[in-house]
Scaffold this active site. Structure first.
Site, PDB file in Angstrom:
ATOM      1  N   ARG A  41     123.618 -78.536 -39.395  1.00  0.00           N
ATOM      2  CA  ARG A  41     123.017 -78.856 -40.682  1.00  0.00           C
ATOM      3  C   ARG A  41     122.399 -80.271 -40.697  1.00  0.00           C
ATOM      4  NH1 ARG A  41     126.621 -80.715 -45.818  1.00  0.00           N
ATOM      5  NH2 ARG A  41     124.922 -80.719 -47.321  1.00  0.00           N
ATOM      6  N   ARG A  80     120.484 -92.497 -50.800  1.00  0.00           N
ATOM      7  CA  ARG A  80     119.744 -91.234 -50.700  1.00  0.00           C
ATOM      8  C   ARG A  80     119.113 -90.877 -52.060  1.00  0.00           C
ATOM      9  NH1 ARG A  80     123.283 -86.836 -47.904  1.00  0.00           N
ATOM     10  NH2 ARG A  80     121.233 -85.803 -47.946  1.00  0.00           N
ATOM     11  N   GLU A 127     137.916 -91.070 -51.320  1.00  0.00           N
ATOM     12  CA  GLU A 127     136.670 -90.294 -51.234  1.00  0.00           C
ATOM     13  C   GLU A 127     135.899 -90.714 -49.986  1.00  0.00           C
ATOM     14  OE1 GLU A 127     134.137 -91.044 -54.590  1.00  0.00           O
ATOM     15  OE2 GLU A 127     132.502 -89.804 -53.797  1.00  0.00           O
ATOM     16  N   ASN A 133     136.157 -85.147 -48.814  1.00  0.00           N
ATOM     17  CA  ASN A 133     134.705 -85.124 -48.811  1.00  0.00           C
ATOM     18  C   ASN A 133     134.332 -83.906 -49.646  1.00  0.00           C
ATOM     19  OD1 ASN A 133     131.983 -85.023 -48.482  1.00  0.00           O
ATOM     20  ND2 ASN A 133     132.008 -85.213 -46.241  1.00  0.00           N
ATOM     21  N   PRO A 142     131.692 -77.807 -49.795  1.00  0.00           N
ATOM     22  CA  PRO A 142     130.700 -76.831 -49.377  1.00  0.00           C
ATOM     23  C   PRO A 142     129.704 -77.351 -48.331  1.00  0.00           C
ATOM     24  CG  PRO A 142     130.243 -77.639 -51.591  1.00  0.00           C
ATOM     25  CD  PRO A 142     131.609 -78.131 -51.227  1.00  0.00           C
ATOM     26  N   ASN A 143     129.378 -76.448 -47.439  1.00  0.00           N
ATOM     27  CA  ASN A 143     128.372 -76.653 -46.385  1.00  0.00           C
ATOM     28  C   ASN A 143     128.837 -77.568 -45.256  1.00  0.00           C
ATOM     29  OD1 ASN A 143     126.285 -75.034 -47.676  1.00  0.00           O
ATOM     30  ND2 ASN A 143     126.204 -76.665 -49.204  1.00  0.00           N
ATOM     31  N   HIS A 198     132.319 -89.887 -47.416  1.00  0.00           N
ATOM     32  CA  HIS A 198     131.067 -89.179 -47.150  1.00  0.00           C
ATOM     33  C   HIS A 198     130.520 -89.649 -45.812  1.00  0.00           C
ATOM     34  CE1 HIS A 198     130.884 -87.564 -51.201  1.00  0.00           C
ATOM     35  NE2 HIS A 198     131.270 -88.758 -51.610  1.00  0.00           N
ATOM     36  N   TYR A 230     123.371 -86.035 -41.018  1.00  0.00           N
ATOM     37  CA  TYR A 230     124.827 -85.930 -40.884  1.00  0.00           C
ATOM     38  C   TYR A 230     125.326 -86.090 -39.442  1.00  0.00           C
ATOM     39  CZ  TYR A 230     124.364 -84.227 -45.643  1.00  0.00           C
ATOM     40  OH  TYR A 230     124.069 -84.131 -46.976  1.00  0.00           O
ATOM     41  N   ALA A 272     128.664 -81.591 -52.089  1.00  0.00           N
ATOM     42  CA  ALA A 272     127.814 -81.554 -53.294  1.00  0.00           C
ATOM     43  C   ALA A 272     128.625 -81.550 -54.582  1.00  0.00           C
ATOM     44  CB  ALA A 272     126.887 -80.346 -53.232  1.00  0.00           C
TER      45      ALA A 272
HETATM   46  C1  DQA Z   1     128.037 -85.529 -48.199  1.00  0.00           C
HETATM   47  C2  DQA Z   1     126.990 -86.106 -49.158  1.00  0.00           C
HETATM   48  C3  DQA Z   1     126.700 -85.131 -50.284  1.00  0.00           C
HETATM   49  O1  DQA Z   1     125.708 -85.667 -51.165  1.00  0.00           O
HETATM   50  C4  DQA Z   1     126.185 -83.821 -49.742  1.00  0.00           C
HETATM   51  O2  DQA Z   1     126.016 -82.885 -50.782  1.00  0.00           O
HETATM   52  C5  DQA Z   1     127.052 -83.268 -48.646  1.00  0.00           C
HETATM   53  C6  DQA Z   1     127.609 -84.177 -47.664  1.00  0.00           C
HETATM   54  C7  DQA Z   1     128.276 -86.470 -46.986  1.00  0.00           C
HETATM   55  O3  DQA Z   1     129.316 -86.322 -46.350  1.00  0.00           O
HETATM   56  O4  DQA Z   1     127.428 -87.303 -46.677  1.00  0.00           O
HETATM   57  O5  DQA Z   1     127.196 -82.062 -48.533  1.00  0.00           O
HETATM   58  O6  DQA Z   1     129.267 -85.406 -48.885  1.00  0.00           O
END
Ligand code: DQA
Length: 147
Positions: free
Chosen positions: A17, A106, A97, A73, A9-10, A99, A22, A76
């Site tokens: 964003r 963080r 995994e 990825n 998501p997002n 990110h 990011y 959240a």
């Molecule tokens: C994320 C890190 C997560 O904590 C966050 O909710 C994201 C992006 C990253 O790529 O840094 O949406 O996965």
């Protein structure tokens, strides 16, 4: 080798964003980088994004017998989803995994990844390079299947 690349998501809002966290690259930019790296490595990739947890669970389930590796990825859902963790464990497909940001540096609620223990490893904090490094790891590392 076929690698399924999943984005949660997002991540469709990347570029717009919170760019101080990011970076400025869009998800389309990341897909291009990943496709270039995949071509260099001689592997096939499929790149997907969804805002829905169930889509991720179904895509992981359906990857059985189709994909050799998963790069995820989970955004959240990383920090909340036992369903995702169980789907990865159930399929047994070696999963990496990734990110963009360093989740360990963080807010404390981001320090825990519920999927980490069933993934082969984690690449965090390298921005868009987390994806290309993760792709290389997925291809080259002598992977164990489950944690
Ligand atoms: C994320 C890190 C997560 O904590 C966050 O909710 C994201 C992006 C990253 O790529 O840094 O949406 O996965």
């Amino acid at each position: 080798m076929k690698i399924l690349i999943l984005n949660g998501p997002n991540l469709n809002l990347l570029g717009f964003r919170e760019p101080h966290i990011y970076g400025g690259a869009t998800l389309g930019d990341i897909e291009r980088l990943v496709r270039d790296k995949a071509a260099q490595l001689g592997v096939e990739v499929e790149f997907r994004q969804t805002n829905h947890e169930g889509d991720l669970v179904s895509w992981i389930q359906d990857a059985r017998g189709v994909f050799d590796r998963i790069l995820i990825n989970a955004a959240a859902y990383t920090h909340t989803s036992i369903a995702l963790r169980d789907a990865i464990a159930a399929t047994g497909i070696p999963t990496v995994e990734v990110h963009l940001s360093n989740i360990h540096a963080r807010e404390s609620f981001r320090h825990q990844s519920l999927i980490a223990s069933v993934c082969v490893g984690q690449v965090v904090g390298f921005g868009t390079a987390s994806y290309t490094l993760g792709l290389e790891a997925a291809c080259n590392v002598n992977l164990k299947t489950k944690g």
